[in-house]
Motif scaffolding. Structure first.
Motif, PDB file in Angstrom:
ATOM      1  N   VAL A   1       0.850  -1.190   0.000  1.00 15.75           N
ATOM      2  CA  VAL A   1       0.000   0.000   0.000  1.00 15.75           C
ATOM      3  C   VAL A   1       0.887   1.243   0.000  1.00 15.75           C
ATOM      4  N   ALA A   2       0.569   2.165  -0.901  1.00 17.18           N
ATOM      5  CA  ALA A   2       1.280   3.436  -0.990  1.00 17.18           C
ATOM      6  C   ALA A   2       0.379   4.522  -0.419  1.00 17.18           C
ATOM      7  N   ILE A   3       0.919   5.332   0.475  1.00 20.91           N
ATOM      8  CA  ILE A   3       0.118   6.351   1.156  1.00 20.91           C
ATOM      9  C   ILE A   3       0.740   7.721   0.945  1.00 20.91           C
ATOM     10  N   ASP A   4      -0.086   8.651   0.466  1.00 20.49           N
ATOM     11  CA  ASP A   4       0.325  10.053   0.322  1.00 20.49           C
ATOM     12  C   ASP A   4      -0.319  10.824   1.461  1.00 20.49           C
ATOM     13  N   VAL A   5       0.487  11.235   2.416  1.00 19.41           N
ATOM     14  CA  VAL A   5      -0.023  11.948   3.588  1.00 19.41           C
ATOM     15  C   VAL A   5       0.023  13.444   3.293  1.00 19.41           C
ATOM     16  N   GLY A   6      -1.075  13.975   2.786  1.00 18.05           N
ATOM     17  CA  GLY A   6      -1.156  15.396   2.488  1.00 18.05           C
ATOM     18  C   GLY A   6      -1.630  16.186   3.690  1.00 18.05           C
ATOM     19  N   SER A   7      -1.423  17.489   3.655  1.00 17.37           N
ATOM     20  CA  SER A   7      -1.841  18.341   4.771  1.00 17.37           C
ATOM     21  C   SER A   7      -3.350  18.322   4.959  1.00 17.37           C
ATOM     22  N   THR A   8      -4.093  18.261   3.841  1.00 11.26           N
ATOM     23  CA  THR A   8      -5.554  18.283   3.896  1.00 11.26           C
ATOM     24  C   THR A   8      -6.148  16.925   3.574  1.00 11.26           C
TER      25      THR A   8
END
Length: 584
Positions: free
Chosen positions: A210-217
């Protein structure tokens, strides 16, 4: 007496009389808070979380004792339905008695978020870091007193040539039962030819990461088949940290002003990541034990908070990173429920505010492999901008704020069914027409009312805000300076006076949606920050881009024509402006 209340993630705020329920306050502001029992405390759908601590940006100290104490209704609900999650109250029962920051969790929102972050297909060579090996292990023998694990190692060495393998305690704890359940035939997942991350009975051919993009929003998770590279499920959610601050500096400020604030932010984002992994696994019909690897990216502050590193030093010059190299560790150390020995890999950060997400964009788009000068813009609350070609790359970050994702806009909301996402304004009559998420018809077409009866027209999302203001400019409603022309009120009822400024009525009905002068200013500030970053890189390089690529949740859905109209991106041949999806 009145008190200030800020609702997140919408960012809507107001002053309310003491004793008014949080549900009533939310309804006054048009906050997306569910309730089907009429405020009687029966359905439990209006649960909210009360943030604790000092919020410098809002000049608010929020505390659980700034609402009325628990009453009989909530106690009865908890006794029948089970205890509330920590910090939760029923919005219909909690009365305001002090300043508050209130988070509306996803399950309490009427309109489920539409996932805007989808993985795009890029030609890549499939070479997974974790591989599966089917082995037949020798059974125990009184005359050969070797442990089960030693015999497993021997089978991997003899049958697959894996000379040195190891396993941690979490994997070893399941080993003996697994070997016997598989009748000594098992499939072993090995990372980098060395670390055993999982052992499954019998023959198994499925392995996922699993690839996760932890964005600010926004946080996005992509569940991927490690054998084929196919994205089998993708889901997204608002980053629950937004209740601690809408932008990165507000969150750093929260950490600095509230002892233990960094731990609260870390716990919150890790829980959200684990929930997304579970959602993606359910969507694809995958067991959590089949997820063998986790990869994550994020801007430096998100990167540090996910890993449990204090981001305070990133709050001021010289913006020192605690770690700029890639990080590898056990996924369970981050509270992620996947295969027992699975690893998490965090991409390296580039500099103080140019993070792992920028590194991910570069890897995905490969500007360093091309002759063409490319400007990559990952549009989000914290935009990452990369410019160059195979000769050299320059990068910077730009604090655009959450306006592009619907926050800080009077009628703004996240991308959900009912949100206006496309806008056109007639140049002669100044009458608008629009499309909402969940309906393919324009608002002036026959059948629109019936088609949107269930979802309604609820607000304006990021792409809708951009198109609305760009159309207002093209129609002459907004000047080059960003001022709404009040003299047009003589021509149309769509222009209304609001104090000393004016507003444009985008939608008549419930709710009534207006674009205020303050909304135009919020977009001006966001686009100015974004353009300034791009301009800085161009001046440093001494050349202009030949191609512009927009990435990220918002960047994937904005019309390039309107992006150029507003000056979000430098002038470029429109045929050379493209979208890259969630490149990070």
């Amino acid at each position: 007496m009145t008190h200030r209340v800020v609702f997140t993630p919408s960012g809507k705020r107001g002053e309310f009389a003491e004793g008014l329920s949080l549900l009533a306050a939310a309804r006054e502001l048009g906050v997306d808070l569910d309730s089907v029992c009429g405020g009687r405390g029966i359905c439990g759908r209006c649960q909210v979380a009360i943030a604790e601590g000092d919020f410098a940006k809002h000049a608010i100290h929020s505390s659980a004792d700034h609402v009325t104490p628990w009453g009989e209704v909530e106690s009865r609900y908890a006794s029948k339905r089970g205890p509330f999650p920590p910090g939760r109250r029923l919005g219909c029962q909690a009365g305001i008695c002090g300043d508050l920051v209130i988070d509306v969790p996803p399950e309490s929102q009427v309109h489920r978020q539409v996932v805007r972050k989808r993985a795009e297909t890029h030609p890549i060579e499939i070479d997974p870091v974790v591989r599966l090996y089917y082995v037949e292990v020798a059974e125990p023998d009184m005359h050969e007193p070797a442990s089960d694990f030693r015999r497993l190692q021997q089978a991997l060495r003899e049958q697959w040539g894996l000379a040195e393998t190891s396993a941690d305690l979490a994997t070893l704890a399941r080993l003996q039962k697994t070997l016997r359940a598989g009748q000594w035939k098992v499939t072993v997942a090995v990372r980098k030819g060395r670390d055993i991350v999982s052992v499954a009975p019998g023959f198994a051919e499925r392995a996922f990461g699993v690839a996760i993009d932890v964005g600010s929003t926004t946080i996005a998770a992509h569940l991927t088949d490690l054998m084929s590279g196919e994205v089998v499920a993708a889901c997204g959610a608002m980053n629950p940290q937004i209740r601690f601050g809408e932008d990165l500096m507000s969150r750093v400020s929260y950490v600095m002003m509230n002892p233990g604030g960094d731990k609260a932010l870390t716990r919150t984002v890790r829980e959200a990541m684990d929930a997304l992994i579970g959602e993606a696994a359910r969507e694809a019909g995958v067991a959590r034990d089949e997820i063998l690897e986790v990869t994550l990216v994020g801007n430096p502050i998100m990167h540090h908070l996910v890993l449990g590193l204090d981001p305070t030093e990133l709050g001021g010059a010289p913006f020192a990173l605690a770690l700029d190299a890639a990080y590898e560790g056990r996924a369970r150390d981050l509270g992620l429920d996947v295969a027992p020995g699975a690893f998490v890999y965090a991409l390296p950060c580039i500099a103080g505010h140019v993070g792992a997400d920028a590194a991910g964009v570069v890897l995905a788009e490969g500007p360093h492999l091309k002759d063409e000068l490319t400007l990559l813009v990952d549009v989000g609350t914290n935009a990452e901008i990369v410019f160059g070609n195979r000769e050299r790359l320059l990068a910077c970050s730009s604090p655009t704020g959450p306006a592009f994702e619907g926050a800080q806009i009077s009628c703004g909301q996240r991308a959900a069914p009912g949100a206006i996402e496309r806008v056109r304004i007639d140049r002669a009559t100044l009458e608008p027409k629009f499309k909402v998420i969940g309906c393919d018809l324009w608002s002036n077409e026959l059948g629109f009312a019936a088609a949107t009866a269930n979802i309604g027209v609820t607000g304006v999302c990021g792409s809708g805000i951009i198109e609305a203001i760009a159309e207002m400019f093209l129609a002459g409603i907004v000047s080059e300076d960003g001022v709404i022309d009040g003299e047009l009120a003589a021509r149309t009822k769509r222009i209304e006076a609001v104090g000393r400024t004016f507003a444009y009525v985008l939608h008549e009905g419930a709710p009534r949606l207006l674009i205020y002068q303050t909304d135009v200013r919020a977009i001006q500030l966001a686009k100015a920050a974004l353009y300034a970053g791009a301009k800085l890189l161009m001046e440093r390089a001494g050349v202009k881009p030949e191609r512009v690529t927009l990435a990220g949740a918002f960047g994937s859905h904005i019309d390039p024509l309107y992006a150029m109209t507003l000056g979000l991106i430098p002038d470029c041949d429109l045929s050379k402006v493209a979208s890259a999806g969630n490149a990070a």
